[in-house]
Design a protein around this motif. Structure first.
Motif, PDB file in Angstrom:
ATOM      1  N   ALA A 406     -22.442  11.911  -5.222  1.00 26.83           N
ATOM      2  CA  ALA A 406     -22.106  11.320  -3.920  1.00 26.83           C
ATOM      3  C   ALA A 406     -22.904  10.046  -3.676  1.00 26.83           C
ATOM      4  O   ALA A 406     -22.391   9.069  -3.120  1.00 26.83           O
ATOM      5  N   GLY A 407     -24.179  10.017  -4.093  1.00 28.49           N
ATOM      6  CA  GLY A 407     -24.995   8.821  -3.939  1.00 28.49           C
ATOM      7  C   GLY A 407     -24.442   7.650  -4.734  1.00 28.49           C
ATOM      8  O   GLY A 407     -24.402   6.515  -4.250  1.00 28.49           O
ATOM      9  N   VAL A 408     -24.021   7.916  -5.961  1.00 24.44           N
ATOM     10  CA  VAL A 408     -23.429   6.855  -6.781  1.00 24.44           C
ATOM     11  C   VAL A 408     -22.147   6.331  -6.123  1.00 24.44           C
ATOM     12  O   VAL A 408     -21.894   5.120  -6.087  1.00 24.44           O
ATOM     13  N   ALA A 409     -21.325   7.234  -5.586  1.00 23.71           N
ATOM     14  CA  ALA A 409     -20.077   6.830  -4.936  1.00 23.71           C
ATOM     15  C   ALA A 409     -20.343   5.974  -3.703  1.00 23.71           C
ATOM     16  O   ALA A 409     -19.682   4.951  -3.485  1.00 23.71           O
ATOM     17  N   ALA A 410     -21.320   6.381  -2.863  1.00 29.52           N
ATOM     18  CA  ALA A 410     -21.629   5.615  -1.653  1.00 29.52           C
ATOM     19  C   ALA A 410     -22.139   4.224  -2.001  1.00 29.52           C
ATOM     20  O   ALA A 410     -21.766   3.229  -1.354  1.00 29.52           O
ATOM     21  N   ALA A 411     -22.994   4.123  -3.006  1.00 29.26           N
ATOM     22  CA  ALA A 411     -23.495   2.809  -3.432  1.00 29.26           C
ATOM     23  C   ALA A 411     -22.344   1.930  -3.923  1.00 29.26           C
ATOM     24  O   ALA A 411     -22.307   0.723  -3.652  1.00 29.26           O
ATOM     25  N   GLY A 412     -21.383   2.538  -4.639  1.00 30.24           N
ATOM     26  CA  GLY A 412     -20.242   1.774  -5.124  1.00 30.24           C
ATOM     27  C   GLY A 412     -19.392   1.215  -4.003  1.00 30.24           C
ATOM     28  O   GLY A 412     -18.900   0.088  -4.081  1.00 30.24           O
ATOM     29  N   VAL A 413     -19.212   1.981  -2.928  1.00 36.16           N
ATOM     30  CA  VAL A 413     -18.419   1.510  -1.784  1.00 36.16           C
ATOM     31  C   VAL A 413     -19.057   0.268  -1.172  1.00 36.16           C
ATOM     32  O   VAL A 413     -18.386  -0.752  -0.932  1.00 36.16           O
ATOM     33  N   LEU A 414     -20.360   0.330  -0.897  1.00 40.36           N
ATOM     34  CA  LEU A 414     -21.045  -0.800  -0.266  1.00 40.36           C
ATOM     35  C   LEU A 414     -21.029  -2.036  -1.162  1.00 40.36           C
ATOM     36  O   LEU A 414     -20.805  -3.165  -0.695  1.00 40.36           O
ATOM     37  N   LEU A 415     -21.262  -1.823  -2.447  1.00 43.94           N
ATOM     38  CA  LEU A 415     -21.286  -2.948  -3.372  1.00 43.94           C
ATOM     39  C   LEU A 415     -19.903  -3.590  -3.507  1.00 43.94           C
ATOM     40  O   LEU A 415     -19.767  -4.818  -3.515  1.00 43.94           O
ATOM     41  N   GLN A 416     -18.858  -2.754  -3.573  1.00 42.01           N
ATOM     42  CA  GLN A 416     -17.505  -3.292  -3.715  1.00 42.01           C
ATOM     43  C   GLN A 416     -17.077  -4.069  -2.477  1.00 42.01           C
ATOM     44  O   GLN A 416     -16.351  -5.069  -2.584  1.00 42.01           O
ATOM     45  N   LEU A 417     -17.516  -3.631  -1.297  1.00 38.06           N
ATOM     46  CA  LEU A 417     -17.227  -4.380  -0.075  1.00 38.06           C
ATOM     47  C   LEU A 417     -17.790  -5.793  -0.150  1.00 38.06           C
ATOM     48  O   LEU A 417     -17.112  -6.776   0.180  1.00 38.06           O
ATOM     49  N   ALA A 418     -19.044  -5.898  -0.577  1.00 38.74           N
ATOM     50  CA  ALA A 418     -19.682  -7.211  -0.656  1.00 38.74           C
ATOM     51  C   ALA A 418     -19.010  -8.109  -1.693  1.00 38.74           C
ATOM     52  O   ALA A 418     -18.726  -9.284  -1.444  1.00 38.74           O
ATOM     53  N   ILE A 419     -18.736  -7.552  -2.877  1.00 40.96           N
ATOM     54  CA  ILE A 419     -18.125  -8.344  -3.946  1.00 40.96           C
ATOM     55  C   ILE A 419     -16.706  -8.772  -3.576  1.00 40.96           C
ATOM     56  O   ILE A 419     -16.290  -9.910  -3.838  1.00 40.96           O
ATOM     57  N   ASN A 420     -15.947  -7.874  -2.926  1.00 38.80           N
ATOM     58  CA  ASN A 420     -14.583  -8.230  -2.543  1.00 38.80           C
ATOM     59  C   ASN A 420     -14.554  -9.352  -1.522  1.00 38.80           C
ATOM     60  O   ASN A 420     -13.648 -10.196  -1.543  1.00 38.80           O
ATOM     61  N   ALA A 421     -15.522  -9.364  -0.608  1.00 29.95           N
ATOM     62  CA  ALA A 421     -15.574 -10.446   0.381  1.00 29.95           C
ATOM     63  C   ALA A 421     -15.740 -11.797  -0.306  1.00 29.95           C
ATOM     64  O   ALA A 421     -15.059 -12.774   0.027  1.00 29.95           O
ATOM     65  N   VAL A 422     -16.634 -11.864  -1.283  1.00 30.04           N
ATOM     66  CA  VAL A 422     -16.834 -13.115  -2.030  1.00 30.04           C
ATOM     67  C   VAL A 422     -15.601 -13.440  -2.873  1.00 30.04           C
ATOM     68  O   VAL A 422     -15.147 -14.593  -2.922  1.00 30.04           O
ATOM     69  N   SER A 423     -15.028 -12.432  -3.530  1.00 31.88           N
ATOM     70  CA  SER A 423     -13.880 -12.649  -4.408  1.00 31.88           C
ATOM     71  C   SER A 423     -12.666 -13.155  -3.630  1.00 31.88           C
ATOM     72  O   SER A 423     -11.927 -14.031  -4.097  1.00 31.88           O
ATOM     73  N   LEU A 424     -12.442 -12.599  -2.438  1.00 33.82           N
ATOM     74  CA  LEU A 424     -11.325 -13.058  -1.618  1.00 33.82           C
ATOM     75  C   LEU A 424     -11.483 -14.526  -1.244  1.00 33.82           C
ATOM     76  O   LEU A 424     -10.523 -15.301  -1.289  1.00 33.82           O
ATOM     77  N   HIS A 425     -12.697 -14.911  -0.882  1.00 30.61           N
ATOM     78  CA  HIS A 425     -12.931 -16.312  -0.514  1.00 30.61           C
ATOM     79  C   HIS A 425     -12.695 -17.228  -1.712  1.00 30.61           C
ATOM     80  O   HIS A 425     -12.016 -18.260  -1.601  1.00 30.61           O
ATOM     81  N   VAL A 426     -13.235 -16.856  -2.871  1.00 33.84           N
ATOM     82  CA  VAL A 426     -13.111 -17.700  -4.059  1.00 33.84           C
ATOM     83  C   VAL A 426     -11.660 -17.810  -4.519  1.00 33.84           C
ATOM     84  O   VAL A 426     -11.178 -18.897  -4.855  1.00 33.84           O
ATOM     85  N   THR A 427     -10.940 -16.680  -4.517  1.00 33.73           N
ATOM     86  CA  THR A 427      -9.576 -16.663  -5.073  1.00 33.73           C
ATOM     87  C   THR A 427      -8.551 -17.180  -4.085  1.00 33.73           C
ATOM     88  O   THR A 427      -7.748 -18.065  -4.414  1.00 33.73           O
ATOM     89  N   VAL A 428      -8.548 -16.623  -2.876  1.00 37.33           N
ATOM     90  CA  VAL A 428      -7.490 -16.953  -1.922  1.00 37.33           C
ATOM     91  C   VAL A 428      -7.743 -18.297  -1.255  1.00 37.33           C
ATOM     92  O   VAL A 428      -6.845 -19.147  -1.179  1.00 37.33           O
TER      93      VAL A 428
END
Length: 517
Positions: A406-428
């Motif tokens: 569960a700890g690994v899953a929670a860390a993945g959620v937070l990290l993916q949120l941050a990376i997706n925000a940057v990726s959306l800005h760069v790509t879109v």
């Protein structure tokens, strides 16, 4: 040339362009349909097989095979070297390019298979799991089988021939699943999972060569390899980064927590992964060849990307919400050896929902010839994730395996949120020149539908659903969550409502025509 002739010629060119565009759109729609069939069939067969195997086996067996598969995936990513994307994306593809790519990949497959066998004992020592060496060696033929599959599969995808890819994948999933279940019933234990994976790769290769008309004929040419490599170098870098980004959770979980936590995490991730595969990654397979044809028209490119994202959200987010709703009875059905997997499963459904917004960004950057940006983003996600999860290992080192997962899953959620925000800005914003509102706003009804579906168990528990037989509870919760999600979508999603209404009108019209005849 007279003005009349010029006008006639221009009109003819415009009509030809319109005919090509219409034909291309029709091929894209057909490809999307077959791509969904491809992953839908794999979804049905592989999920059924996975959960039957989970009922027969336990977390440790799943964890050991997952740890071995990680090394195989690393080697396969190195083998692929970005040549798949180069073959699909390159406009002026010649037979020399294709023959050279196949020769290089076949030879590299032999060498990397031997290297995998040599490294397997060290991989077992690093993971502190003696049985991992034999499992990894048994899985190593998948590297060579992958090397022989890359070029014919890339050619089929380039031509949007997803019907052939669907046939190949469905047969491999069904036949290898039957083999795995037979071995598990016979008491093969961990080797049932190994046999299933190797058989799937072998059957996929055989069927792929039967359905692909291309055959290698020429000798490899270094000039052709240099031309492919000019694109592939960046794409290979992005591929390695993407592999690290997507598998860093399994790598670190295996290294830090061991096979039991890894098995729980892998099973909990399996269903959300497949949901994302069938909904958004099905579109990802079509996105690269379809968007590549629009790389010189950024307005059309941005519009097509937004439509693909809306479709992915509509079919993906509500299903993830429904899956989160049925996590309790689903885990009870598997048996007491999987107790505690409910929380990791719900968190990984949330991770999948976040990931729905990132899956199409990679093909979009590749389609417009910017794999360097994709490489930077994926490597950042992988390296930051490795650091975060390693730190998490020191905090949860003595916790129970379900809590570790569960700890690994929670860390993945937070990290993916941050990376997706940057990726959306760069790509879109920067690469496609479109607004984020155009990309995100149409998906909000699907997001609300998913959230309300996931909340269904909160009300159902008051009615005593949690005390029912797991299969009955699964049906009741799943049915209620499906009704909630479907109702929200039909009420709030105007494009979806228009599409459904148009489809119903066509069905009624065709029925009326048949009745008239």
């Amino acid at each position: 040339m007279t003005e009349a002739e010029a006008a006639t010629g221009t009109a003819g060119d415009d009509q030809a362009a319109a005919d090509w565009a219409g034909g291309h759109q029709e091929r894209v729609r057909a490809a999307i349909g077959w791509s969904y069939l491809l992953t839908a069939g794999r979804f049905g067969s592989s999920v059924l097989v996975t959960f039957l195997l989970a009922k027969l086996l336990g977390p440790e067996e799943f964890g050991i095979v997952a740890m071995g598969t990680v090394l195989i995936m690393i080697v396969q990513t190195v083998l692929q070297q970005g040549l798949t994307a180069a073959i699909v994306q390159r406009e002026g593809l010649t037979r020399d390019h294709v023959d050279t790519a196949f020769a290089v990949l076949a030879a590299s497959g032999v060498l990397l298979t031997a290297l995998t066998i040599a490294v397997a004992p060290l991989w077992a020592v690093v993971n502190r799991e003696p049985g991992l060496a034999g499992v990894t060696i048994a899985l190593s033929p998948m590297v060579l089988l992958q090397g022989l599959s890359i070029v014919p599969e890339a050619l089929l995808r380039r031509d949007l021939q997803f019907r052939s890819v669907a046939i190949r994948t469905l047969l491999a999933a069904v036949l290898s699943g039957m083999l795995g279940l037979g071995l598990a019933i016979a008491g093969a234990g961990v080797w049932a999972l190994v046999g299933q994976q190797v058989a799937s790769a072998f059957i996929s290769l055989v069927v792929l060569w039967l359905v692909c008309p291309w055959r290698p004929t020429g000798r490899p040419r270094f000039a052709a390899l240099r031309e492919l490599w000019s694109f592939s170098a960046h794409s290979a870098n992005a591929g390695l980064g993407a592999m690290l980004s997507s598998r860093v959770d399994l790598i670190v979980t295996g290294l830090v927590f061991g096979p039991v936590a890894t098995g729980i995490y892998r099973l909990a991730a399996r269903l959300p992964d497949v949901v994302v595969d069938i909904t958004v990654r099905s579109l990802q397979q079509v996105a690269l060849p379809a968007l590549s044809r629009l790389q010189n028209d950024r307005a059309a490119f941005a519009g097509h990307l937004a439509r693909l994202q809306h479709l992915g959200a509509v079919v993906g987010l509500p299903v993830l919400g429904i899956l989160a709703a049925v996590a309790g009875p689903l885990v009870r059905f598997l048996g007491p050896q999987w107790s505690g997997t409910e929380l990791p499963l719900r968190l990984l459904c949330l991770f999948g929902a976040v990931n729905v917004y990132g899956v199409l960004l990679g093909p979009a950057l590749q389609a417009i010839g910017q794999p360097g940006r994709l490489a930077a983003l994926t490597w950042a996600r992988g390296l930051i994730g490795a650091g975060v999860l390693a730190a998490l290992g020191t905090l949860l080192g003595r916790a129970h395996p379900p809590a570790q997962a569960a700890g690994v899953a929670a860390a993945g959620v937070l990290l993916q949120l941050a990376i997706n925000a940057v990726s959306l800005h760069v790509t879109v914003r920067r690469a496609a020149g479109a607004s984020l509102r155009r990309f995100v706003l149409p998906t909000l009804p699907a997001l609300v539908a998913a959230a309300l579906a996931a909340a269904v168990p909160a009300g159902a528990d008051r009615l005593g659903v949690g005390r029912l037989d797991p299969v009955l509870g699964l049906l009741l919760l799943g049915g209620a969550a499906t009704l909630v999600a479907g109702g929200v979508l039909l009420v709030a999603d105007r494009p979806l409502r228009r599409t459904v209404s148009a489809r119903l009108r066509r069905i009624r019209a065709s029925g009326a025509g048949l009745a008239y005849r």
